[in-house]
Write an enzyme that holds these catalytic residues in place. Structure first.
Site, mmCIF file in Angstrom:
data_model
loop_
_atom_site.group_PDB
_atom_site.id
_atom_site.type_symbol
_atom_site.label_atom_id
_atom_site.label_comp_id
_atom_site.label_asym_id
_atom_site.label_seq_id
_atom_site.Cartn_x
_atom_site.Cartn_y
_atom_site.Cartn_z
ATOM 1 N N PHE A 1 11.434 8.208 -2.181
ATOM 2 C CA PHE A 1 10.475 8.083 -0.927
ATOM 3 C C PHE A 1 11.368 7.626 0.180
ATOM 4 C CE2 PHE A 1 10.111 3.564 -0.288
ATOM 5 C CZ PHE A 1 10.606 3.223 -1.397
ATOM 6 N N GLY A 2 10.610 7.777 1.292
ATOM 7 C CA GLY A 2 11.075 7.195 2.390
ATOM 8 C C GLY A 2 12.377 8.045 2.885
ATOM 9 N N TYR A 3 13.676 7.323 3.185
ATOM 10 C CA TYR A 3 14.822 7.812 3.639
ATOM 11 C C TYR A 3 15.862 8.384 2.613
ATOM 12 C CZ TYR A 3 13.363 5.642 8.072
ATOM 13 O OH TYR A 3 12.756 5.370 9.713
ATOM 14 N N ASP A 4 15.220 8.059 1.242
ATOM 15 C CA ASP A 4 16.199 8.381 0.161
ATOM 16 C C ASP A 4 17.005 10.122 0.341
ATOM 17 O OD1 ASP A 4 15.647 6.346 -1.322
ATOM 18 O OD2 ASP A 4 14.135 7.165 -2.556
ATOM 19 N N ASP B 1 9.539 -6.319 1.545
ATOM 20 C CA ASP B 1 10.014 -5.694 2.744
ATOM 21 C C ASP B 1 11.414 -5.161 2.795
ATOM 22 O OD1 ASP B 1 8.493 -5.517 5.300
ATOM 23 O OD2 ASP B 1 10.237 -6.172 6.330
ATOM 24 N N HIS C 1 0.852 -1.188 0.028
ATOM 25 C CA HIS C 1 0.134 -0.047 -0.007
ATOM 26 C C HIS C 1 0.809 1.318 0.003
ATOM 27 C CE1 HIS C 1 -3.906 -2.009 0.936
ATOM 28 N NE2 HIS C 1 -3.184 -2.942 1.122
ATOM 29 N N ASN C 2 1.919 0.946 -0.247
ATOM 30 C CA ASN C 2 3.286 2.073 -0.098
ATOM 31 C C ASN C 2 3.391 2.780 -1.703
ATOM 32 O OD1 ASN C 2 5.671 3.495 -0.493
ATOM 33 N ND2 ASN C 2 6.491 2.463 1.346
ATOM 34 N N GLY D 1 5.037 5.052 -3.184
ATOM 35 C CA GLY D 1 6.618 4.679 -3.580
ATOM 36 C C GLY D 1 6.991 3.636 -4.162
ATOM 37 N N LYS E 1 18.661 5.529 -9.990
ATOM 38 C CA LYS E 1 18.627 4.754 -8.728
ATOM 39 C C LYS E 1 18.218 3.229 -8.841
ATOM 40 C CE LYS E 1 15.589 4.296 -4.459
ATOM 41 N NZ LYS E 1 14.251 4.537 -3.736
HETATM 42 P P1 IMP Z 1 8.252 -1.812 5.039
HETATM 43 O O1 IMP Z 1 9.021 -2.608 3.812
HETATM 44 O O2 IMP Z 1 6.996 -1.809 4.641
HETATM 45 O O3 IMP Z 1 8.389 -2.387 6.224
HETATM 46 O O4 IMP Z 1 8.777 -0.294 4.887
HETATM 47 C C1 IMP Z 1 10.187 -0.044 4.730
HETATM 48 C C2 IMP Z 1 10.554 1.179 4.695
HETATM 49 O O5 IMP Z 1 11.870 1.569 4.441
HETATM 50 C C3 IMP Z 1 9.790 2.200 3.926
HETATM 51 O O6 IMP Z 1 8.795 2.508 4.358
HETATM 52 C C4 IMP Z 1 10.878 3.305 3.599
HETATM 53 O O7 IMP Z 1 10.931 4.322 4.774
HETATM 54 C C5 IMP Z 1 12.294 2.561 3.864
HETATM 55 N N1 IMP Z 1 12.798 2.288 2.513
HETATM 56 C C6 IMP Z 1 12.607 1.046 1.828
HETATM 57 N N2 IMP Z 1 13.104 1.115 0.581
HETATM 58 C C7 IMP Z 1 13.636 2.395 0.335
HETATM 59 C C8 IMP Z 1 14.180 3.061 -0.487
HETATM 60 O O8 IMP Z 1 14.169 2.700 -1.754
HETATM 61 N N3 IMP Z 1 14.234 4.451 -0.478
HETATM 62 C C9 IMP Z 1 14.054 5.059 0.803
HETATM 63 N N4 IMP Z 1 13.354 4.557 1.734
HETATM 64 C C10 IMP Z 1 13.141 3.201 1.723
#
Ligand code: IMP
Length: 208
Positions: A167-170, A76, A16-17, A19, A190
């Site tokens: 997205f996220g920590y990029d 994950d 559901h993410n 990105g 990327k």
């Molecule tokens: P989950 O896999 O849904 O538990 O989420 C893992 C989390 O790791 C994501 O929501 C991001 O915050 C981070 N993450 C995973 N892959 C990336 C990426 O490619 N770039 C930045 N953050 C990432």
């Protein structure tokens, strides 16, 4: 034993993410599968109760494979920081949720990145800032069969965050051999080096 092959047709992206879904769609584009996301199918998002990336990837893939009765792919992933004993690791998304608790609903990535930075700063200016992103992909079929693939990209953490892509920590992750963060690099650049691309290359070699 060789891996089970993916046949052309519908494949559910068990996430559901947005990105992640976008990146997985782009990576799958050349292979003749028809990706549809768990969100588009209104499939429930299972709780990530596993203690490893593989457990969590598999429980998400299985939930979607059973819910949609077709093959499902889950990712994950997380950020592992050497000086923090590989934290936040499997709890990467949870750190953002907790960081957002006081600032409002949803996940606040700026605060989550700040939390990592705060912990590194506590360790002093000479702290090792290296880390890696890891991605575990799980493919699950409705008959219970599954395949797992893992990929990594190594780099270092920078502060303050730079860039608006990804997205996220990029914005705080600089992959080894580059000056720019993942959020400043062109998405195609990327994709050429990311943890997700590394795991995908293994999936493609085995299943496509
Ligand atoms: P989950 O896999 O849904 O538990 O989420 C893992 C989390 O790791 C994501 O929501 C991001 O915050 C981070 N993450 C995973 N892959 C990336 C990426 O490619 N770039 C930045 N953050 C990432």
């Amino acid at each position: 034993m060789s891996a089970r092959k993916l046949t052309p047709g519908r494949l559910v992206i068990a996430s559901h993410n947005q990105g992640k879904v976008r990146e997985i769609r782009e990576l799958l584009e050349p292979y003749g599968v028809e990706p549809v996301s768990a969100g588009e199918l209104d499939l429930p998002e299972p709780e990530e109760t596993g203690t490893t990336f593989a457990e969590n990837a598999l429980l998400k893939a299985r939930a979607s494979a059973e819910g949609a009765n077709c093959v499902a792919l889950a990712d994950d992933s997380g950020l592992c920081v050497a000086a923090l004993d590989d934290a936040p690791g499997v709890y990467t998304a949870d750190w953002a949720e907790k960081a957002a608790f006081e600032s409002g609903p949803g996940r606040d990535w700026y605060m989550a990145m700040g939390k990592v930075e705060g912990k590194l700063a506590e360790l002093g200016p000479d702290t090792d800032r290296s880390g890696y992103f890891t991605c575990t992909l799980a493919l699950a079929w409705p008959d219970g069969h599954h395949e797992i693939f893992e990929g990594r990209v190594h780099g270092s953490l920078t502060w303050p965050p730079r860039g608006t892509l990804g997205f996220g920590y990029d914005p705080v992750f600089v992959p080894n051999g580059h000056e720019q963060t993942f959020a400043q690099l062109d998405p195609a650049d990327k994709h050429a080096i990311s943890h997700r691309a590394d795991a995908f290359a293994k999936l493609v070699a085995a299943c496509l």
